[in-house]
Design a protein around this motif. Structure first.
Motif, PDB file in Angstrom:
ATOM      1  N   VAL A  55       0.831  -1.205   0.000  1.00 54.67           N
ATOM      2  CA  VAL A  55       0.000   0.000   0.000  1.00 54.67           C
ATOM      3  C   VAL A  55       0.864   1.254   0.000  1.00 54.67           C
ATOM      4  O   VAL A  55       0.399   2.335  -0.391  1.00 54.67           O
ATOM      5  N   GLY A  56       2.126   1.139   0.444  1.00 52.80           N
ATOM      6  CA  GLY A  56       3.044   2.266   0.317  1.00 52.80           C
ATOM      7  C   GLY A  56       3.256   2.625  -1.136  1.00 52.80           C
ATOM      8  O   GLY A  56       3.246   3.807  -1.517  1.00 52.80           O
ATOM      9  N   HIS A  57       3.449   1.609  -1.998  1.00 53.04           N
ATOM     10  CA  HIS A  57       3.536   1.842  -3.438  1.00 53.04           C
ATOM     11  C   HIS A  57       2.207   2.376  -3.990  1.00 53.04           C
ATOM     12  O   HIS A  57       2.184   3.163  -4.928  1.00 53.04           O
ATOM     13  N   TYR A  58       1.111   1.895  -3.404  1.00 47.17           N
ATOM     14  CA  TYR A  58      -0.206   2.269  -3.929  1.00 47.17           C
ATOM     15  C   TYR A  58      -0.451   3.767  -3.819  1.00 47.17           C
ATOM     16  O   TYR A  58      -1.140   4.352  -4.653  1.00 47.17           O
ATOM     17  N   LEU A  59       0.109   4.414  -2.806  1.00 44.56           N
ATOM     18  CA  LEU A  59       0.004   5.868  -2.718  1.00 44.56           C
ATOM     19  C   LEU A  59       0.591   6.509  -3.973  1.00 44.56           C
ATOM     20  O   LEU A  59       0.016   7.446  -4.537  1.00 44.56           O
ATOM     21  N   LEU A  60       1.736   5.996  -4.437  1.00 44.68           N
ATOM     22  CA  LEU A  60       2.356   6.516  -5.654  1.00 44.68           C
ATOM     23  C   LEU A  60       1.506   6.184  -6.879  1.00 44.68           C
ATOM     24  O   LEU A  60       1.355   7.008  -7.789  1.00 44.68           O
ATOM     25  N   ILE A  61       0.929   4.984  -6.917  1.00 47.27           N
ATOM     26  CA  ILE A  61       0.039   4.602  -8.012  1.00 47.27           C
ATOM     27  C   ILE A  61      -1.152   5.555  -8.092  1.00 47.27           C
ATOM     28  O   ILE A  61      -1.584   5.949  -9.184  1.00 47.27           O
ATOM     29  N   CYS A  62      -1.678   5.950  -6.941  1.00 46.38           N
ATOM     30  CA  CYS A  62      -2.808   6.889  -6.930  1.00 46.38           C
ATOM     31  C   CYS A  62      -2.396   8.230  -7.533  1.00 46.38           C
ATOM     32  O   CYS A  62      -3.167   8.859  -8.272  1.00 46.38           O
TER      33      CYS A  62
END
Length: 404
Positions: free
Chosen positions: A46-53
């Motif tokens: 989910v840390g990566h998901y912040l960047l994906i967002c």
């Protein structure tokens, strides 16, 4: 609302180079931007998901994304935030992780070639000519200045290898390569990458006399300031085999009250005025349900999100619904004569150690099939496992366990 205004209102923007210029280009222009993903595991978090967002917001406004897979830089490992050298990984391991990353990112972003592309820095880093590289690139970096950056300064007492020291040069070269081949003018990343990103930004400006930019986003942390990520041992994975949709839902359903609206702004795509309404009109439990549902839906799809919320509601009401519950298949060879409860709790990942399991049992925190367990030395039989058991930890963690 202009793009930059929305990004600020949601809490995405931490630092920018030449902010006025960059804001204008983000609001009115068409940029090609990138961020790197080092392949240290076989799933994004989910840390990566912040960047994906952030990528999604930028793509929505017409900017083209480059997801740069770090097949080359992962061979070294980023020293940022580390107090010792990372474990070296084989090329086969890294390549496998890279394939997993591309598959996950493709399910979340538009990577059709026009709106987004993948590149892998192993294509230019693995076969670099050392002398040519240090003559062209190494001469542009001051060792004295690099040692002032936190990512290196904090390592000097315990030791820093030249191998790791070269990471910044490699990451900087990536920006130069992407500028030359794809006219990429913006690098985005987590705020802990600022020093590494400045290296690439300055390198392109020096060698190409070009106008390029950096922008960082805050790290995903809890209200207590704890970073959410695998390096901290508390990773929430995007791969459903590592973190089930139900567990993902439950994680965000149970976050600290202080985190709910902040996470809703950066990890969901609900309009800001809708988030404002939710904050004013809905109670905190309903806010958490909305947060958890939206994140699970965007990552795993509506069906998985519906299953997760329905299962959670059933469990909370005391009506156990095992159909959509997270499950664990135990190797039958480990329970031929039954398996001790504490071993079972550790084996399934419910507890990290026997002592944790023992303390939970003594405190009344473990139930099996809705009955409190009072004896930490009890054995669960093979026959019971063949018929499936449901282990409950506390009020909110449930796991269906079985053998075939």
């Amino acid at each position: 609302m202009k793009l930059v205004d929305e990004l600020r209102a949601r809490g995405f923007i931490e630092q920018m180079t030449y902010p006025e210029e960059l804001e204008e280009k983000l609001n009115d222009g068409k940029l090609t931007f990138y961020s790197g993903f080092d392949c240290t595991a076989d799933s994004l978090t989910v840390g990566h998901y912040l960047l994906i967002c952030l990528f999604k917001h930028l793509q929505k406004h017409g900017h083209k994304a480059i997801c740069m897979i770090g097949g080359g830089t992962t061979m070294i490992g980023d020293p940022s935030g580390r107090n010792e050298m990372r474990k070296l990984m084989s090329r086969e391991f890294i390549d496998h992780n890279a394939e997993c990353f591309e598959r996950q990112i493709s399910s979340l972003l538009n990577m059709d070639g026009e709106h987004g592309i993948f590149m892998n820095n192993k294509d230019w880093l693995l076969d670099l000519n050392f002398l040519n590289f240090v003559r062209e690139i190494g001469t542009e970096f001051s060792v004295n200045r690099m040692l002032q950056f936190d990512c290196y300064k904090t390592r000097l007492e315990k030791g820093l290898t030249f191998f790791e020291f070269s990471y910044m040069l490699m990451q900087s070269y990536d920006f130069l390569k992407l500028y030359r081949e794809e006219n990429c003018t913006l690098q985005v990343g987590g705020n802990d990458q600022w020093s590494n990103m400045l290296g690439g930004y300055e390198l392109v400006r020096k060698l190409e006399n070009a106008t390029v930019y950096n922008m960082t986003i805050p790290l995903l942390t809890t209200a207590d300031g704890v970073k959410m990520g695998k390096s901290m041992g508390n990773a929430i994975w995007l791969d459903k085999e590592k973190t089930s949709p139900f567990d993902l839902y439950q994680y965000f359903r149970n976050v600290d009250d202080r985190d709910v609206i902040r996470f809703m702004k950066v990890l969901t795509f609900l309009p800001l005025d809708e988030i404002e309404r939710i904050e004013k009109e809905e109670d905190i439990n309903r806010q958490k349900e909305i947060l958890a549902y939206e994140i699970t839906k965007d990552i795993h799809g509506k069906e998985e999100a519906d299953n997760a919320i329905n299962t959670a509601r059933a469990l909370f009401s005391g009506k156990i619904n095992a159909e959509n519950m997270p499950e664990f298949e135990l190797d039958a060879s480990k329970a031929t004569e039954g398996i001790g409860l504490l071993n079972l709790l550790v084996e399934t990942g419910i507890c990290k150690s026997n002592s944790e399991g023992r303390n939970l049992v003594k405190g009344g925190g473990i139930s099996i099939n809705d009955e409190k367990v009072i004896d930490p030395s009890m054995t669960v039989s093979l026959e019971e496992l063949k018929n499936e058991i449901i282990i409950q930890k506390g009020k909110k963690t449930f796991l269906k366990v079985y053998v075939k």
